[in-house]
Design a protein around this motif. Structure first.
Motif, mmCIF file in Angstrom:
data_model
loop_
_atom_site.group_PDB
_atom_site.id
_atom_site.type_symbol
_atom_site.label_atom_id
_atom_site.label_comp_id
_atom_site.label_asym_id
_atom_site.label_seq_id
_atom_site.Cartn_x
_atom_site.Cartn_y
_atom_site.Cartn_z
ATOM 1 N N ARG A 158 0.813 -1.223 0.000
ATOM 2 C CA ARG A 158 0.000 0.000 0.000
ATOM 3 C C ARG A 158 0.846 1.271 0.000
ATOM 4 O O ARG A 158 0.442 2.280 -0.561
ATOM 5 C CB ARG A 158 -0.928 0.045 1.227
ATOM 6 C CG ARG A 158 -1.855 -1.142 1.446
ATOM 7 C CD ARG A 158 -2.659 -1.549 0.223
ATOM 8 N NE ARG A 158 -3.752 -2.452 0.527
ATOM 9 C CZ ARG A 158 -3.636 -3.750 0.820
ATOM 10 N NH1 ARG A 158 -2.439 -4.295 0.924
ATOM 11 N NH2 ARG A 158 -4.705 -4.498 1.019
ATOM 12 N N VAL B 41 -3.022 5.140 9.007
ATOM 13 C CA VAL B 41 -3.246 5.190 7.556
ATOM 14 C C VAL B 41 -3.839 3.884 7.040
ATOM 15 O O VAL B 41 -4.880 3.871 6.374
ATOM 16 C CB VAL B 41 -1.924 5.505 6.825
ATOM 17 C CG1 VAL B 41 -2.110 5.409 5.314
ATOM 18 C CG2 VAL B 41 -1.426 6.897 7.208
ATOM 19 N N ARG C 131 -8.548 3.270 6.246
ATOM 20 C CA ARG C 131 -9.211 3.272 4.944
ATOM 21 C C ARG C 131 -10.022 1.995 4.762
ATOM 22 O O ARG C 131 -9.478 0.886 4.732
ATOM 23 C CB ARG C 131 -8.177 3.399 3.822
ATOM 24 C CG ARG C 131 -7.408 4.708 3.864
ATOM 25 C CD ARG C 131 -6.585 4.918 2.608
ATOM 26 N NE ARG C 131 -7.427 4.980 1.413
ATOM 27 C CZ ARG C 131 -6.960 5.251 0.191
ATOM 28 N NH1 ARG C 131 -5.660 5.470 0.025
ATOM 29 N NH2 ARG C 131 -7.778 5.283 -0.837
ATOM 30 N N TRP D 133 -9.053 -0.549 2.130
ATOM 31 C CA TRP D 133 -7.901 -1.413 2.377
ATOM 32 C C TRP D 133 -8.189 -2.499 3.407
ATOM 33 O O TRP D 133 -7.801 -3.638 3.245
ATOM 34 C CB TRP D 133 -6.708 -0.581 2.848
ATOM 35 C CG TRP D 133 -6.102 0.275 1.778
ATOM 36 C CD1 TRP D 133 -6.396 0.246 0.436
ATOM 37 C CD2 TRP D 133 -5.104 1.280 1.952
ATOM 38 N NE1 TRP D 133 -5.650 1.172 -0.236
ATOM 39 C CE2 TRP D 133 -4.832 1.821 0.656
ATOM 40 C CE3 TRP D 133 -4.403 1.779 3.037
ATOM 41 C CZ2 TRP D 133 -3.902 2.831 0.449
ATOM 42 C CZ3 TRP D 133 -3.465 2.779 2.841
ATOM 43 C CH2 TRP D 133 -3.222 3.308 1.562
ATOM 44 N N ARG E 298 -14.807 -2.115 5.796
ATOM 45 C CA ARG E 298 -15.546 -1.151 6.604
ATOM 46 C C ARG E 298 -15.720 -1.614 8.048
ATOM 47 O O ARG E 298 -15.659 -0.824 8.988
ATOM 48 C CB ARG E 298 -16.920 -0.907 5.964
ATOM 49 C CG ARG E 298 -17.729 0.211 6.622
ATOM 50 C CD ARG E 298 -18.972 0.527 5.817
ATOM 51 N NE ARG E 298 -18.614 0.987 4.472
ATOM 52 C CZ ARG E 298 -18.296 2.258 4.207
ATOM 53 N NH1 ARG E 298 -18.278 3.159 5.175
ATOM 54 N NH2 ARG E 298 -17.988 2.605 2.980
ATOM 55 N N ARG F 16 -12.124 -1.170 10.055
ATOM 56 C CA ARG F 16 -11.325 0.050 10.072
ATOM 57 C C ARG F 16 -11.372 0.715 11.451
ATOM 58 O O ARG F 16 -12.226 0.401 12.294
ATOM 59 C CB ARG F 16 -11.812 1.026 9.006
ATOM 60 C CG ARG F 16 -13.181 1.622 9.265
ATOM 61 C CD ARG F 16 -13.531 2.628 8.195
ATOM 62 N NE ARG F 16 -14.864 3.180 8.399
ATOM 63 C CZ ARG F 16 -15.389 4.136 7.644
ATOM 64 N NH1 ARG F 16 -14.692 4.640 6.633
ATOM 65 N NH2 ARG F 16 -16.605 4.583 7.896
#
Length: 405
Positions: free
Chosen positions: A73, A365, A369, A372, A375, A378
């Protein structure tokens, strides 16, 4: 047995993060400030819990280690920079652990006329024993030996604290931050105590140990949270016990030498049994840290090497990179056992201060997101706040060290 397996990796990562420097810092803080700074140990443990929970959540949600997430990433350039730092860190932490084990063993078994000779001989022996245990029996034997060391360090240091107990009321007051403690020179010791709890790079080892336990998917996240909670609660209790012990006797010294001097002072106060009791716990602490580093840190190197090479195979303790680094970390740092080491320790502390804020920033970070991590996994408001607070504190600590504050 199932309960022990559930909380095992958390105890492993917590014990690996406890070195001679952490013991010395807690003892020094207790000596200078008494039990009024017990709360700082709890704050430091909570910060490291937040970091490790983020690491576990990332790995369980994505199936990737933190280093895999950084490479895929954020770019492999970050891994190359980490590798340079990692090599420096490995040398200094390896030398410090050998030195601490050697000093503690010589204090318990004074077989040499000069303490420096005993430190070197016993340090080399501890390193060889750690390497043999790690390579002979794999993760299963490693976890069992670590459990014995953890029990020894925890029980003996807590019992020692009980023998010099300053009173429940005083310790209870120390659980609440005091404005007076945060003034003048007391601030530096309080900050050092918070920062010294729970290790730095060794935090990353948790991901490899939960893989060894077969944990995968978000269904395992509650188990990991309980696991880490128990591990860092034990770390906080151990650190608080060291503050109590430090508040009872006054000694001078640095690192492992201070731990040995503290044992001698306890011997004068409690008798030979008290001295042996404390030194056995201190050796259990530093040898468990050495074992954890010798077993898991080569995983980090193997992971970085295969990611830089663009390979998809998971890190393995049978890989050439793992085996080579296991030999290197058990031998090369022995060069630091002889001669003056204070300047190198200062350099290590200065460089190492940057790692934790970078880790906190990376988790903010990567885990922030939804695209990545998903939901449902995160960072929530509580995780974001905890990671942001950890980032702010350790960034400030790093600046203080760089400026010589």
């Amino acid at each position: 047995m199932r309960v022990l397996r559930a909380i095992g990796p958390g105890l492993l990562v917590a014990a690996t993060g406890v070195g001679a420097g952490d013991l010395a810092t807690a003892a020094f803080a207790g000596d200078r400030l008494g039990v009024a700074v017990v709360w700082a140990v709890a704050v430091g443990a909570a910060m490291k819990f937040a970091l490790n929970e983020g690491l576990a959540r990332w790995q369980l949600a994505t199936g990737e280690t933190f280093l895999e997430g950084v490479a895929r990433r954020l770019g492999r350039g970050a891994l190359a920079a980490f590798l340079a730092y990692f090599a420096l860190w490995s040398f200094f932490v390896g030398a410090a652990l050998m030195s601490a084990c050697g000093a503690a063993l010589h204090a318990m078994i004074p077989a040499f006329d000069r303490a420096s000779d005993g430190k070197v001989a016993f340090g080399l022996a501890a390193s060889a024993a750690g390497y043999a245990l790690v390579r002979a029996g794999g993760y299963t034997l490693f976890a069992r030996v670590m459990s014995a060391c953890i029990a020894a360090m925890f029980v003996t240091v807590v019992v020692t604290a009980g023998l010099v107990w300053p009173g429940t009321a005083a310790v209870a007051r120390g659980l609440v931050p005091s404005a007076a403690v945060l003034q003048s020179g007391a601030l530096g010791w309080t900050v050092a105590l918070i920062g010294g709890v729970g290790g730095t790079v060794t935090i990353l080892c948790y991901g490899y140990w939960i893989r060894e336990e077969g944990r995968a998917g978000l269904d395992a996240l509650p188990t990991c949270r309980v696991d880490l909670g128990v591990g860092y609660a034990a770390t906080a209790l151990f650190g608080a016990a060291m503050v109590v012990v430090g508040s009872a006797v006054h000694v001078d010294g640095r690192g492992a030498a201070l731990v040995v001097a503290l044992g001698d002072a306890l011997g004068r106060a409690l008798g030979p049994a008290g001295r042996w009791l404390f030194l056995a716990g201190a050796f259990g602490a530093v040898f468990s840290s050495l074992l954890g580093v010798w077993q898991a840190v080569p995983y980090l190197f193997a992971d970085v090497v295969r990611l830089l090479a663009g390979r998809a195979d998971p890190p393995d303790d049978r890989s050439r990179a793992y085996r080579a680094y296991a030999v290197a970390i058990a031998t090369v740092p022995a060069l630091g056992l002889v001669g003056g080491f204070r300047a190198m320790q200062k350099l290590y502390a200065t460089v190492g201060a940057a790692f934790v804020p970078l880790l906190a920033l990376g988790l903010l970070v990567l885990c922030g997101r939804a695209a990545w991590i998903g939901r449902g996994a995160r960072n929530g408001p509580a995780s974001t706040a905890a990671l942001a607070a950890t980032l702010a504190f350790f960034a400030w600590l790093a600046i203080r060290r760089w400026l010589g504050g």
